[in-house]
Design a protein around this motif. Structure first.
Motif: not given
Length: 276
Positions: A248-276
């Motif tokens: 997910i992070e690699q694909k987001a980076a291709m679109e100009g999105l930078r990972l700011l924060k991640q959280k996980d629970k029960d092996n599931w993940a959620a991300l906050i990305l910022e548009k550069q």
């Protein structure tokens, strides 16, 4: 529209995994039970071959047993009342149905009366998205919720002070349920749209884009999400496992999105990305 019903018993550790796998092959509604889960899919969308592949994958290791049937016409709210407990996200958010007692001491109370829509706050991905939303300033922002389900994330955005909220889903059950939930939460001017992000074709630029769907859809639609964001805007994503974060992070980076924060629970993940 007729739904097929699959009552699945399995080991508790595999319940969330089966929900994710079945969602990938078209199942759109789930109810966790003491034995495992009940899964639902519109009859015309059911792909038995894909379903069997999932079943065979976990049959032995998860001790999977299935009882198939057609969903009878029932009072769905009554069914949920039997199984649905309120949840709390930290000390700030309380998600309940109308038949639960309110907690006026909690800052943000969200009313959700689910029909067959996914997103009540019980699943880890919804919980994580709500948690991430609490970390972002929504005041005066323009927010869009893609694949809105019950509308819970859109409702959270509204309660956090968003100036404008848009939401849509590919399932007409979700649209109906989402609009009812919007009304319960003082959002009668917001109506949920029907379709994919490309079909709905949202207009203009947004400050915050929310998408809690699944890995394949997120990767396929990432370009569209990025195009909807203003520079400095935020994309919140969930619906995938922690081991999928790199993809997910690699694909987001291709679109100009930078990972700011991640959280996980029960092996599931959620991300906050910022548009550069």
């Amino acid at each position: 529209m007729q739904y097929l019903e699959f009552k699945i018993s399995c080991k508790e550790d595999f319940r969330e995994v089966l929900i994710a796998e079945l969602a990938e092959v078209g199942f759109d509604s789930f109810l966790e039970t003491d034995q495992g889960l009940d899964a639902y899919i519109e009859e015309g969308l059911f792909d038995r071959e894909a379903y069997q592949e999932v079943l065979e994958k976990y049959q032995e290791v998860a001790h999977v047993l299935v009882e198939e049937g057609v969903m009878a016409k029932v009072n769905w709210n009554e069914e949920w009342e039997k199984h649905y407990d309120p949840i709390q996200v930290g000390e700030q958010v309380y998600v309940r149905a109308s038949f639960h007692a309110p907690k006026p001491e909690i800052a943000h109370e969200i009313l959700i009366n689910p029909k067959m829509s996914f997103g009540t706050g019980h699943h880890a991905t919804t919980f994580l998205m709500l948690s991430h939303q609490l970390d972002l300033d929504h005041q005066g922002k323009r927010v869009i919720d893609i694949g809105s389900g019950t509308g819970i994330l859109a409702i959270m955005a509204h309660k956090l002070g968003a100036r404008q909220v848009e939401a849509f889903d590919i399932d007409d059950w979700c649209v109906e349920n989402g609009n009812e939930n919007f009304d319960l939460n003082g959002m009668s001017t917001v109506r949920m749209g029907l379709g994919t992000v490309r079909e709905v074709a949202p207009q203009g630029i947004f400050d915050i884009v929310l998408a809690n769907i699944n890995k394949n859809v997120l990767l396929e639609e990432m370009e569209v999400y990025a195009s909807l964001l203003d520079r400095g805007g935020f994309l919140l994503l969930s619906g995938f496992y922690t081991h999928d974060i790199t993809d997910i992070e690699q694909k987001a980076a291709m679109e100009g999105l930078r990972l700011l924060k991640q959280k996980d629970k029960d092996n599931w993940a959620a991300l906050i990305l910022e548009k550069q």
